[in-house]
Motif scaffolding. Structure first.
Motif, PDB file in Angstrom:
ATOM      1  N   PRO A  50       0.826  -1.210   0.000  1.00 30.51           N
ATOM      2  CA  PRO A  50       0.000   0.000   0.000  1.00 30.51           C
ATOM      3  C   PRO A  50       0.858   1.258   0.000  1.00 30.51           C
ATOM      4  O   PRO A  50       1.996   1.256   0.486  1.00 30.51           O
ATOM      5  N   TYR A 102      -4.589   0.007   6.789  1.00 38.04           N
ATOM      6  CA  TYR A 102      -3.281   0.231   6.166  1.00 38.04           C
ATOM      7  C   TYR A 102      -2.248  -0.643   6.861  1.00 38.04           C
ATOM      8  O   TYR A 102      -1.962  -0.473   8.047  1.00 38.04           O
ATOM      9  N   GLN A 118      -9.419  -3.159   2.261  1.00 45.59           N
ATOM     10  CA  GLN A 118      -8.612  -2.312   1.388  1.00 45.59           C
ATOM     11  C   GLN A 118      -9.490  -1.569   0.383  1.00 45.59           C
ATOM     12  O   GLN A 118      -9.286  -0.385   0.104  1.00 45.59           O
TER      13      GLN A 118
END
Length: 283
Positions: free
Chosen positions: A51, A218, A236
């Motif tokens: 990410p 995250y 997500q």
């Protein structure tokens, strides 16, 4: 009265066909929009990248590996317990008020909102057992969610086995355990596997229970053990859809395509196993 019934019989088939086409058309519109937005974003970098705050560099590596961890751990926990419970309730338990009450509650648990399981998992697994927001806590929580489905699927599959098969086994001197392992389970394994796979595919798409137990939106690292913190594809996707930048919405569409692909593959396997099981049945 007869004329009224005839009118209902004539009007119902086209109405049902209209409802079917309406659902299919809405689904196709959704799929086409998702494919248009996200298909161009899917590449090797998107699948293997961590990410990022920058949409063009963000990937789903931690999300899909977290989903894989959750899927495997949930299966390892729920399948043995659910199948064994279904076998016991169908083959060994005697008819009583207590067993009837348990059967009714198991059937009702399949319709409980998933967030309730999340709150239960947060208190029992996260706090009382001290597992926190780890993969193991999430797997236990989702196992509770799908256990009623696996138990019901196991029982229904065993019920479909003709009584004559069991009677013939007993007539040849087989014990109850030998009858179950050598005759009942081989004939019912297709239906059991179908229920298991469909329940696992449902668990993969769940978001609310995992958010409730504290799964992170995250995670900049890949989970290495069941005691690590984690994220999954649905979380997500939710995280990206809340971002104001259009590029993150494109990322969310691409992640939805990946999640749908996983779900379709699992459902396809369930259909294949069911059809193969029916073809191989010989009574």
């Amino acid at each position: 009265m007869i004329k009224g019934n005839n009118f209902k019989e004539k009007i119902f088939p086209p109405f049902a066909l209209f409802c079917t086409f309406l659902g299919v058309i809405l689904l196709l519109i959704f799929l086409v929009n998702i494919l248009i937005d996200g298909l161009s974003r899917i590449d090797a970098d998107f699948i293997t990248s961590l990410p990022s705050r920058k949409a063009e560099k963000a990937g789903i590596l931690t999300a899909w590996t977290g989903s894989l961890w959750i899927m495997i751990m949930t299966a390892l926990i729920s399948i043995p317990i659910g199948v064994c419970a279904g076998i016991y309730m169908e083959e060994y338990s005697k008819k009583s008020k207590l067993n009837t009450l348990i059967e009714i509650n198991i059937a009702n648990l399949a319709g409980v909102p998933s967030i309730i399981y999340g709150l239960l998992g947060l208190e029992v697994f996260g706090r009382l057992l001290g597992l926190g927001n780890t993969i193991l806590a999430g797997s236990f929580t989702l196992s509770l969610l799908i256990l009623p489905i696996i138990i019901v699927a196991t029982r229904e599959s065993i019920k479909a086995v003709p009584k004559s098969i069991k009677d013939a086994s007993y007539a040849l001197g087989a014990t109850k355990w030998e009858t179950i392992t050598n005759h009942v389970l081989p004939y019912s394994v297709g239906g059991i596997l179908t229920g298991v796979i469909l329940s696992i595919s449902r668990a993969i798409g769940e978001t609310a229970p995992l958010i409730a137990i504290g799964a992170l939106a995250y995670v900049p690292f890949i989970a290495q053990s069941p005691f690590d913190e984690f994220t999954v594809l649905p979380i997500q996707i939710f995280n990206w859809t809340t971002r104001p930048q259009h590029a993150f919405l494109v990322n969310a569409a691409a992640a939805i395509i990946v999640l749908l692909l996983i779900t379709f593959i699992l459902n396809g396997i369930a259909v294949y196993l069911r059809n193969k099981w029916k073809m191989n049945l010989r009574y």
